[in-house]
Motif scaffolding. Structure first.
Motif, PDB file in Angstrom:
ATOM      1  N   LEU A 157     -43.481  10.770 -11.915  1.00  0.00           N
ATOM      2  CA  LEU A 157     -44.497  11.230 -12.285  1.00  0.00           C
ATOM      3  C   LEU A 157     -45.689  10.545 -11.297  1.00  0.00           C
ATOM      4  N   LEU A 158     -45.436   9.362 -10.880  1.00  0.00           N
ATOM      5  CA  LEU A 158     -46.226   8.559 -10.075  1.00  0.00           C
ATOM      6  C   LEU A 158     -46.014   8.321  -8.571  1.00  0.00           C
ATOM      7  N   ARG A 172     -40.717  17.685  -8.030  1.00  0.00           N
ATOM      8  CA  ARG A 172     -41.369  16.222  -8.409  1.00  0.00           C
ATOM      9  C   ARG A 172     -42.692  16.260  -8.532  1.00  0.00           C
ATOM     10  N   LEU A 173     -43.365  16.790  -7.478  1.00  0.00           N
ATOM     11  CA  LEU A 173     -44.809  16.873  -7.564  1.00  0.00           C
ATOM     12  C   LEU A 173     -45.394  18.018  -8.716  1.00  0.00           C
ATOM     13  N   ARG A 231     -44.174  18.468 -11.418  1.00  0.00           N
ATOM     14  CA  ARG A 231     -44.298  17.802 -12.565  1.00  0.00           C
ATOM     15  C   ARG A 231     -45.687  16.962 -12.621  1.00  0.00           C
ATOM     16  N   GLN A 232     -46.196  16.493 -11.919  1.00  0.00           N
ATOM     17  CA  GLN A 232     -47.405  15.808 -11.953  1.00  0.00           C
ATOM     18  C   GLN A 232     -48.871  16.597 -12.343  1.00  0.00           C
ATOM     19  N   PHE A 235     -50.903  15.363 -15.524  1.00  0.00           N
ATOM     20  CA  PHE A 235     -52.256  14.624 -15.184  1.00  0.00           C
ATOM     21  C   PHE A 235     -53.390  15.377 -15.372  1.00  0.00           C
ATOM     22  N   VAL A 292     -54.267   5.863 -10.358  1.00  0.00           N
ATOM     23  CA  VAL A 292     -53.620   6.425 -11.534  1.00  0.00           C
ATOM     24  C   VAL A 292     -53.763   5.604 -12.760  1.00  0.00           C
TER      25      VAL A 292
END
Length: 274
Positions: free
Chosen positions: A119-120, A149-150, A152-153, A156, A193
């Motif tokens: 997530l980071l 993967r991106l 999922r971000q 935020f 973040v």
């Protein structure tokens, strides 16, 4: 002619259904305007064989294929709109399921032991991590996994924002995965973040001799109805007993890590040393 199309996982029932439906709609619209597969392929810039495979639900079309098909068939945006579902099929089923859970959670707690949590990760860092796998993934698979993967971000960007907490190992932050510039951008991203109002970022220092995260990564997701799901290196569970164990481990890890303020200072120091 362009080469295109990933295969859908046969065990992914939802994905199979989406691709079959889109393929069927493409075929019906093509036939409705009186175009043969070869003619259509010529018009959109793809081979006839791929046209048949996409229409038969054997290949996942890319966005440019759908956009071009929409133009050629005069669909008024209806074919292009299918990309919203098709793009999700391109992500592995497990990643989709995890993204769905993270998208519903009101609290997310993550301890990552070997790398920066997904997530980071920046796109470049994610690409370097995924490309390091052995045996190696194909370039298309690497991009597919990076995009998943991106995606999922987006957690935020939710409103109302969930409460998100991370604990990362200092050793992982010192490893220049992808080279110096990729590493610097990753550290800068962590600082950005870590300052969000709903995010708490902590670092487990190298000088901690023993801590409760030595058994591997942990993720605990809590939902509005009071239920929860825990994930570890071993399994995902909603069993109350196993959840209590994971929450105990995670709570102890947080207590043993540096404070959020100390953690950001450490990341700034690492960035300054590059």
């Amino acid at each position: 002619m362009s080469v295109d199309g990933e295969t859908v996982d046969p065990d992914d029932e939802w994905g199979v259904a989406v691709i079959a439906t889109v393929g069927r709609q493409l075929k019906l619209r093509r036939e409705a305007v009186g175009m043969r597969a070869g003619e259509f392929g010529e018009a959109v810039g793809y081979g006839e064989d791929l046209v048949y495979k996409i229409e038969g639900g054997k290949r996942i079309p890319r966005q440019e294929y759908l956009d071009r098909a929409d133009e050629v068939l005069g669909a008024g945006g209806l074919i292009s709109a299918a990309w919203e579902d098709v793009k999700k099929v391109r992500y592995p089923k497990k990643v989709r399921e995890l993204a769905k859970l993270e998208g519903q959670a009101v609290e997310i707690g993550v301890y990552e032991c070997n790398i920066v949590a997904g997530l980071l990760q920046t796109p470049e860092h994610a690409r370097a991590v995924i490309s390091a796998a052995q045996p190696p993934y194909s370039p298309d698979d690497v991009e597919r996994m990076v995009n998943a993967r991106l995606a999922r971000q987006s957690v935020f960007e939710r409103d109302p924002a969930p409460s998100i907490h991370f604990v990362l190992e200092e050793a992982a932050l010192r490893r220049p995965i992808g080279g110096t510039m990729v590493w610097r951008r990753q550290l800068e991203h962590l600082l950005k973040v870590g300052q969000l109002h709903n995010v708490v970022l902590q670092v487990m220092p190298l000088n901690t001799e023993v801590h409760s995260g030595l058994d591997g990564r942990i993720e605990v997701l809590k939902f509005p109805d009071g239920t929860a799901v825990g994930r570890s290196d071993v399994r995902a569970t909603s069993d109350p007993k196993q959840l209590r164990i994971l929450e105990l481990r995670y709570g102890t890890i947080r207590a043993q890590a540096l404070s959020p303020g100390e953690s950001l200072i450490l990341i700034e120091q690492l960035l300054g040393a590059t």
